[in-house]
Write a protein that holds these residues in place. Structure first.
Motif, mmCIF file in Angstrom:
data_model
loop_
_atom_site.group_PDB
_atom_site.id
_atom_site.type_symbol
_atom_site.label_atom_id
_atom_site.label_comp_id
_atom_site.label_asym_id
_atom_site.label_seq_id
_atom_site.Cartn_x
_atom_site.Cartn_y
_atom_site.Cartn_z
ATOM 1 N N SER A 45 -11.914 -1.679 -6.432
ATOM 2 C CA SER A 45 -10.761 -0.838 -6.094
ATOM 3 C C SER A 45 -10.792 0.459 -6.874
ATOM 4 O O SER A 45 -11.272 0.509 -8.001
ATOM 5 C CB SER A 45 -9.460 -1.578 -6.413
ATOM 6 N N THR A 88 -0.427 -7.748 -5.511
ATOM 7 C CA THR A 88 0.407 -6.908 -6.366
ATOM 8 C C THR A 88 -0.501 -5.983 -7.160
ATOM 9 O O THR A 88 -1.352 -6.440 -7.924
ATOM 10 C CB THR A 88 1.225 -7.779 -7.340
ATOM 11 N N VAL A 89 -0.321 -4.681 -6.961
ATOM 12 C CA VAL A 89 -1.152 -3.691 -7.644
ATOM 13 C C VAL A 89 -0.568 -3.392 -9.018
ATOM 14 O O VAL A 89 0.627 -3.134 -9.159
ATOM 15 C CB VAL A 89 -1.256 -2.386 -6.818
ATOM 16 N N ALA A 90 -1.420 -3.436 -10.019
ATOM 17 C CA ALA A 90 -1.084 -3.016 -11.374
ATOM 18 C C ALA A 90 -2.097 -1.934 -11.747
ATOM 19 O O ALA A 90 -3.041 -1.668 -10.993
ATOM 20 C CB ALA A 90 -1.150 -4.199 -12.333
ATOM 21 N N HIS A 91 -1.893 -1.298 -12.880
ATOM 22 C CA HIS A 91 -2.800 -0.227 -13.304
ATOM 23 C C HIS A 91 -3.142 -0.360 -14.778
ATOM 24 O O HIS A 91 -2.291 -0.761 -15.582
ATOM 25 C CB HIS A 91 -2.163 1.150 -13.072
ATOM 26 N N GLN A 149 -8.507 4.563 -7.003
ATOM 27 C CA GLN A 149 -7.307 5.296 -6.606
ATOM 28 C C GLN A 149 -7.619 6.782 -6.545
ATOM 29 O O GLN A 149 -8.259 7.322 -7.448
ATOM 30 C CB GLN A 149 -6.205 5.022 -7.626
ATOM 31 N N SER A 169 -12.073 -0.687 -10.548
ATOM 32 C CA SER A 169 -11.921 -2.040 -11.075
ATOM 33 C C SER A 169 -12.730 -3.007 -10.226
ATOM 34 O O SER A 169 -12.979 -2.763 -9.042
ATOM 35 C CB SER A 169 -10.452 -2.475 -11.089
ATOM 36 N N THR A 196 -9.250 -0.869 -1.522
ATOM 37 C CA THR A 196 -10.106 -1.918 -2.060
ATOM 38 C C THR A 196 -11.089 -2.371 -1.006
ATOM 39 O O THR A 196 -10.862 -2.177 0.191
ATOM 40 C CB THR A 196 -9.251 -3.103 -2.560
ATOM 41 N N ALA A 248 -4.384 3.971 -3.144
ATOM 42 C CA ALA A 248 -5.425 3.058 -3.622
ATOM 43 C C ALA A 248 -6.050 2.339 -2.433
ATOM 44 O O ALA A 248 -5.412 2.168 -1.391
ATOM 45 C CB ALA A 248 -4.833 2.046 -4.595
ATOM 46 N N PRO A 259 -6.444 1.009 -10.484
ATOM 47 C CA PRO A 259 -5.695 -0.104 -9.897
ATOM 48 C C PRO A 259 -6.463 -1.424 -9.990
ATOM 49 O O PRO A 259 -7.692 -1.450 -9.923
ATOM 50 C CB PRO A 259 -5.547 0.316 -8.424
ATOM 51 N N TYR A 260 -5.702 -2.499 -10.168
ATOM 52 C CA TYR A 260 -6.249 -3.853 -10.116
ATOM 53 C C TYR A 260 -5.158 -4.766 -9.582
ATOM 54 O O TYR A 260 -4.035 -4.324 -9.329
ATOM 55 C CB TYR A 260 -6.789 -4.308 -11.475
ATOM 56 N N PHE A 261 -5.479 -6.040 -9.396
ATOM 57 C CA PHE A 261 -4.540 -6.958 -8.760
ATOM 58 C C PHE A 261 -4.103 -8.061 -9.707
ATOM 59 O O PHE A 261 -4.936 -8.704 -10.350
ATOM 60 C CB PHE A 261 -5.160 -7.549 -7.489
#
Length: 171
Positions: free
Chosen positions: A28, A108-111, A30, A76, A38, A36, A116-118
């Motif tokens: 992934s 759910t995307v986090a950073h 951004q 990521s 993937t 973002a 970005p990652y999940f």
């Protein structure tokens, strides 16, 4: 929200070949505008190059994710438990040009550091791009390589310095 802990790259458990070729991963990135995307990967590598732990990512230019990785400083790699196999298959066959496949999968995307990652992943590698090069048929030394590209649509290789490894506390 899952609890992740940071570990050193050398502490990542599991066989890298198995993780990438059999377990698969989502790569992934951004764009600067915050969008973002993937894609599922089953080719790549983890290793040590230029005195640092690295990940090798290969993306064909026609893939939608290509423009995201190209415009980002990093990417990521997220590895998931087997229960997410269907979602990884989906992300490998549906283009983000056509729909929001991240939302479709319910991820759910986090950073971390703008990458970005999940949150559903069991292991996450946050990588800073340090090298990119197009693969070409001229450099192929075997038909094992050229047979993978019957139409000449070679990948671009990215080498990412692994900045952070996150693993779930409950994994």
């Amino acid at each position: 929200m899952p609890n992740f802990r940071s570990i050193l790259p050398a502490e990542l458990s599991g066989n890298a070949i198995q993780r990438i070729s059999k377990q698969w991963a989502l790569a992934s990135a951004q764009k600067p505008d915050g969008a973002a995307n993937t894609m599922t990967i089953s080719w790549g590598g983890l290793g040590y190059l230029w005195n640092q732990p690295v990940a090798f990512l290969f993306v064909r230019p026609q893939r939608y994710t290509y423009e995201f990785v190209e415009s980002a400083d990093g990417f990521s790699l997220c590895f998931f438990p087997e229960k997410y196999r269907k979602e990884l298959q989906y992300c490998g066959t549906i283009s983000g040009r056509d729909e929001d496949k991240i939302a479709h999968c319910g991820f759910t995307v986090a950073h971390q550091d703008g990458v970005p990652y999940f949150e559903e992943a069991e292991a996450v590698l946050i990588c800073k791009k340090i090298y990119a090069q197009d693969l070409t048929g001229d450099c192929a030394l075997s038909e094992l390589v050229t047979n993978q590209y019957p139409t000449g649509d070679y990948h671009r290789m990215y080498v990412g310095a692994i900045q952070t490894v996150l693993v779930r506390d409950d994994a």
